[in-house]
Design a protein around this motif. Structure first.
Motif, mmCIF file in Angstrom:
data_model
loop_
_atom_site.group_PDB
_atom_site.id
_atom_site.type_symbol
_atom_site.label_atom_id
_atom_site.label_comp_id
_atom_site.label_asym_id
_atom_site.label_seq_id
_atom_site.Cartn_x
_atom_site.Cartn_y
_atom_site.Cartn_z
ATOM 1 N N THR A 181 0.835 -1.211 0.000
ATOM 2 C CA THR A 181 0.000 0.000 0.000
ATOM 3 C C THR A 181 0.863 1.252 0.000
ATOM 4 O O THR A 181 0.577 2.213 -0.730
ATOM 5 N N GLU B 218 -5.275 -5.946 3.652
ATOM 6 C CA GLU B 218 -5.371 -4.707 2.867
ATOM 7 C C GLU B 218 -6.248 -3.674 3.564
ATOM 8 O O GLU B 218 -5.984 -2.468 3.490
ATOM 9 N N LYS C 77 -4.818 0.220 4.808
ATOM 10 C CA LYS C 77 -5.362 1.525 4.411
ATOM 11 C C LYS C 77 -5.463 2.476 5.600
ATOM 12 O O LYS C 77 -5.249 3.686 5.460
#
Length: 254
Positions: free
Chosen positions: A25, A221, A225
């Motif tokens: 990310t 994931e 974030k």
């Protein structure tokens, strides 16, 4: 928004699980990511994945529980804008059946490992005008989980270290926050189920998933974030906080 362009980030435990998701990310957000991990193959695999996607990454092989290894590795990096302390180990057991050896192993990695990274990075961040630090705590730091005595101890320490660092270095423009995930579907979970519940993996996976009121585990994931936001300039007014990311576990499990 949430660009990390021209920033250098070190992510520990980035060879797998949440750490790997954070590294990917961060790379997508244009950071140069140093993939810090004890496992050489895993670190290099994460670096290859980032590079194949057009990002910038370097492997940083070190044992976070050994201070001199961490100091040497961080000196190799040079200027560090962001540190994510994601490396950690788990343990199943209560106070009366946790051995001294297992307790010390969890402490060395989950507590001393975080301290070693903080100890190594803070002088550099001070001299370079600041930085952002994100520690991986856990819901285990604030609620009682069965059979997680040593692990809960370690994550409670991570939570406390987060507050201490945020207070001590606020005038140095160093922000320090933590997040507290509930269960996240990582390779560790699959390995744990295969080892402890052979033939019942799917049944136990569904049972563990239902312990979150939202009815499932988080993906790595989803965790990454939140980490990106807290380490970005958009979160420049946030320090000294812990953020549960738990599918309602803390507030709604009653």
């Amino acid at each position: 928004m949430f660009s990390l362009d021209n920033k250098t980030a070190v992510v520990t435990g980035a060879g797998s699980g949440i750490g790997k998701a954070v590294a990917l990310t961060f790379s997508a957000a244009k950071a140069h990511v140093y993939v810090a991990d004890l496992n050489v193959e895993n670190a290099e695999a994460t670096v290859r994945e980032i590079e194949e996607a057009g990002g910038k990454a370097s492997a940083l092989v070190c044992d976070v529980s050994i201070q001199q290894e961490v100091i040497k590795a961080f000196q190799h990096v040079g200027k560090i804008d962001i540190l994510v302390n994601s490396a950690g180990v788990s343990h199943i057991g209560r106070a009366d059946n946790t051995t001294s050896e297992d307790f010390e192993r969890v402490f060395r990695v989950n507590v001393q490992g975080v301290y070693n990274c903080l100890h190594a990075v803070i002088p550099s961040m001070k001299s370079n005008g600041g930085g952002a630090i994100l520690n991986l705590a856990s819901i285990a730091a604030v609620v009682g989980l069965p059979d997680r005595f040593a692990y809960s101890m370690s994550k409670g320490a991570v939570y406390a270290m987060t507050l201490s660092v945020a207070k001590d270095y606020i005038k140095d423009n160093i922000r320090c926050n933590s997040i507290s995930p509930a269960r996240v579907h990582t390779p560790f979970v699959d390995g744990f189920l295969a080892k402890n519940y052979p033939g019942q993996e799917q049944e136990m996976f569904e049972k563990l998933s239902r312990t979150q009121p939202i009815g499932r585990m988080a993906s790595p994931e989803e965790i990454s974030k939140l980490v990106l936001y807290l380490c970005s300039d958009e979160a420049s007014f946030i320090t000294g906080n812990d953020y549960p990311i738990d599918g309602g576990f803390i507030k709604l499990n009653n």
